[in-house]
Scaffold this active site. Sequence first.
Site, PDB file in Angstrom:
ATOM      1  N   ASP A 243     -32.882  81.835 -28.370  1.00 38.46           N
ATOM      2  CA  ASP A 243     -33.474  81.371 -27.102  1.00 38.46           C
ATOM      3  C   ASP A 243     -33.382  82.469 -26.040  1.00 38.46           C
ATOM      4  OD1 ASP A 243     -33.780  78.634 -28.166  1.00 38.46           O
ATOM      5  OD2 ASP A 243     -31.606  78.639 -28.101  1.00 38.46           O
TER       6      ASP A 243
ATOM      7  N   HIS B 138     -29.060  73.979 -27.909  1.00 37.29           N
ATOM      8  CA  HIS B 138     -30.192  74.642 -28.569  1.00 37.29           C
ATOM      9  C   HIS B 138     -31.193  73.552 -28.938  1.00 37.29           C
ATOM     10  CE1 HIS B 138     -32.730  76.972 -31.139  1.00 37.29           C
ATOM     11  NE2 HIS B 138     -32.498  76.144 -32.133  1.00 37.29           N
TER      12      HIS B 138
HETATM   13  P1  NAX Z   1     -34.376  76.250 -45.143  1.00 39.56           P
HETATM   14  O1  NAX Z   1     -34.672  74.810 -45.381  1.00 39.56           O
HETATM   15  O2  NAX Z   1     -35.325  77.292 -45.621  1.00 39.56           O
HETATM   16  O3  NAX Z   1     -32.948  76.591 -45.780  1.00 39.56           O
HETATM   17  C1  NAX Z   1     -31.841  75.778 -45.612  1.00 39.56           C
HETATM   18  C2  NAX Z   1     -30.994  75.946 -46.839  1.00 39.56           C
HETATM   19  O4  NAX Z   1     -29.791  75.226 -46.637  1.00 39.56           O
HETATM   20  C3  NAX Z   1     -31.659  75.395 -48.118  1.00 39.56           C
HETATM   21  O5  NAX Z   1     -31.702  76.408 -49.108  1.00 39.56           O
HETATM   22  C4  NAX Z   1     -30.749  74.237 -48.513  1.00 39.56           C
HETATM   23  O6  NAX Z   1     -30.640  74.084 -49.930  1.00 39.56           O
HETATM   24  C5  NAX Z   1     -29.429  74.670 -47.883  1.00 39.56           C
HETATM   25  N1  NAX Z   1     -28.488  73.577 -47.655  1.00 39.56           N
HETATM   26  C6  NAX Z   1     -28.741  72.288 -47.328  1.00 39.56           C
HETATM   27  N2  NAX Z   1     -27.605  71.597 -47.268  1.00 39.56           N
HETATM   28  C7  NAX Z   1     -26.604  72.465 -47.531  1.00 39.56           C
HETATM   29  C8  NAX Z   1     -25.195  72.340 -47.625  1.00 39.56           C
HETATM   30  N3  NAX Z   1     -24.604  71.165 -47.458  1.00 39.56           N
HETATM   31  N4  NAX Z   1     -24.488  73.443 -47.934  1.00 39.56           N
HETATM   32  C9  NAX Z   1     -25.079  74.636 -48.135  1.00 39.56           C
HETATM   33  N5  NAX Z   1     -26.409  74.811 -48.079  1.00 39.56           N
HETATM   34  C10 NAX Z   1     -27.166  73.741 -47.774  1.00 39.56           C
HETATM   35  O7  NAX Z   1     -34.106  76.383 -43.586  1.00 39.56           O
HETATM   36  P2  NAX Z   1     -34.041  77.709 -42.685  1.00 39.56           P
HETATM   37  O8  NAX Z   1     -35.399  78.013 -42.193  1.00 39.56           O
HETATM   38  O9  NAX Z   1     -33.294  78.770 -43.396  1.00 39.56           O
HETATM   39  O10 NAX Z   1     -33.205  77.149 -41.433  1.00 39.56           O
HETATM   40  C11 NAX Z   1     -31.833  76.801 -41.573  1.00 39.56           C
HETATM   41  C12 NAX Z   1     -31.364  76.026 -40.374  1.00 39.56           C
HETATM   42  O11 NAX Z   1     -31.472  76.828 -39.204  1.00 39.56           O
HETATM   43  C13 NAX Z   1     -32.174  74.770 -40.071  1.00 39.56           C
HETATM   44  O12 NAX Z   1     -31.281  73.721 -39.739  1.00 39.56           O
HETATM   45  C14 NAX Z   1     -32.978  75.165 -38.857  1.00 39.56           C
HETATM   46  O13 NAX Z   1     -33.354  74.043 -38.084  1.00 39.56           O
HETATM   47  C15 NAX Z   1     -32.011  76.049 -38.151  1.00 39.56           C
HETATM   48  N6  NAX Z   1     -32.547  76.953 -37.114  1.00 39.56           N
HETATM   49  C16 NAX Z   1     -31.751  77.230 -36.062  1.00 39.56           C
HETATM   50  C17 NAX Z   1     -32.145  78.101 -35.064  1.00 39.56           C
HETATM   51  C18 NAX Z   1     -31.263  78.409 -33.901  1.00 39.56           C
HETATM   52  O14 NAX Z   1     -31.713  79.137 -32.994  1.00 39.56           O
HETATM   53  N7  NAX Z   1     -30.023  77.929 -33.831  1.00 39.56           N
HETATM   54  C19 NAX Z   1     -33.488  78.739 -35.090  1.00 39.56           C
HETATM   55  C20 NAX Z   1     -34.117  78.743 -36.437  1.00 39.56           C
HETATM   56  C21 NAX Z   1     -33.891  77.487 -37.242  1.00 39.56           C
HETATM   57  O15 NAX Z   1     -34.778  76.498 -36.800  1.00 39.56           O
END
Ligand code: NAX
Length: 327
Positions: free
Chosen positions: A159, A187
């Site tokens: 952000d 966030h």
């Molecule tokens: P993806 O869905 O591509 O990847 C997430 C991964 O986490 C998947 O491979 C899934 O199998 C794995 N996963 C799910 N549960 C799990 C657990 N209990 N233990 C270990 N792994 C697990 O998402 P991605 O685009 O990589 O985003 C990841 C997270 O970042 C999401 O929650 C997203 O909303 C968040 N974000 C946060 C941002 C921030 O500024 N704080 C910005 C970007 C993003 O939106």
Amino acid sequence: MTQPLRVAVTGAAGNISYSLLFRLAAGDCYGSNQPVILQLLEIPPAMKALEGVVMELQDCAFPLLAGIETSDDPKVAFRGANQIFLVGSRPRSKGMERNELIAVNGPIFVGQGRAIQEHAAKDVFVVTVGNPCNTNAFIAMKNAPEVPRSRFTAMTRLDQNRAVAQLALKTGKPVSAVENLIIYGNHSSTMFPDFANAKVAGQSAVQAAGDAAWLQGPYLKTIQQRGAAIIEARGASSAASAAAAAIDHMRDAWFGTGERCVSMAVPSDGSYGIPDGTMFSLPVRCKGKGQWEIVKGASHDAFAKAKIAETLKELQDEAAVVKDLCN
Ligand code: NAX
């Protein structure tokens, strides 16, 4: 020979990690003399995809990559970890309310918080990226009461970077000319970029933009809605920019920021009227090796105060949803 740092990353087969892991292994976070061992956590259905990521990491022949370990068990993945990126969580599906997302993801961070307390290194430092990241970080912190709470943080650096870039575009100055642009709060779409205390090339940002109404209106909206705009345009959520922000966050915590102020969601100490322990994005100065302090004394006008109150209210509502996970 420098001892390798153990760096755990959850959600290691996901989109953000597909950028993040390669930058960690290349030395972009901890410097060009610091070897790292990557400890990668995924859920069982994603372990096959993770194998492919590991093969690609090997194929880069990164000189600083001293080892790669994979697991679907946080107790194993966090063993001896010095630095932890909590990226994995379930993404929001179509039509899912924010409270439903919080309820689905909350339990993940109960188990991970406990595993951090029991298995991570004594100097562990954690950034939470997986959404809702402030509340997930709060849950992990509450489930690791023996770990100093200052070791738990959540990422609002994306952000901040967005807010800096938009101000640079508006004023025609380089991003390096924008200083002290701090994100307050959650966030989410309620977070508040405090433009009134920011400077552009030494001048107040309001003067530099020459347009207070733009800052309070379209600018604020662009920053708050940027994540949604990227999903709309790309058909997928921010990944490379999120990984870059996670590197910025952890590099600053590791090396320190000197006099520079950065945005991090950290447990509040009561500053700015934010109740003690709330995981709230604030102005922070990092002293290196995961030590930081909240920078006090920024003054806020009625507009800023109302926005900060709004984002605090949202976080308090989220805390109420996960109350039972935080005992
Ligand atoms: P993806 O869905 O591509 O990847 C997430 C991964 O986490 C998947 O491979 C899934 O199998 C794995 N996963 C799910 N549960 C799990 C657990 N209990 N233990 C270990 N792994 C697990 O998402 P991605 O685009 O990589 O985003 C990841 C997270 O970042 C999401 O929650 C997203 O909303 C968040 N974000 C946060 C941002 C921030 O500024 N704080 C910005 C970007 C993003 O939106």
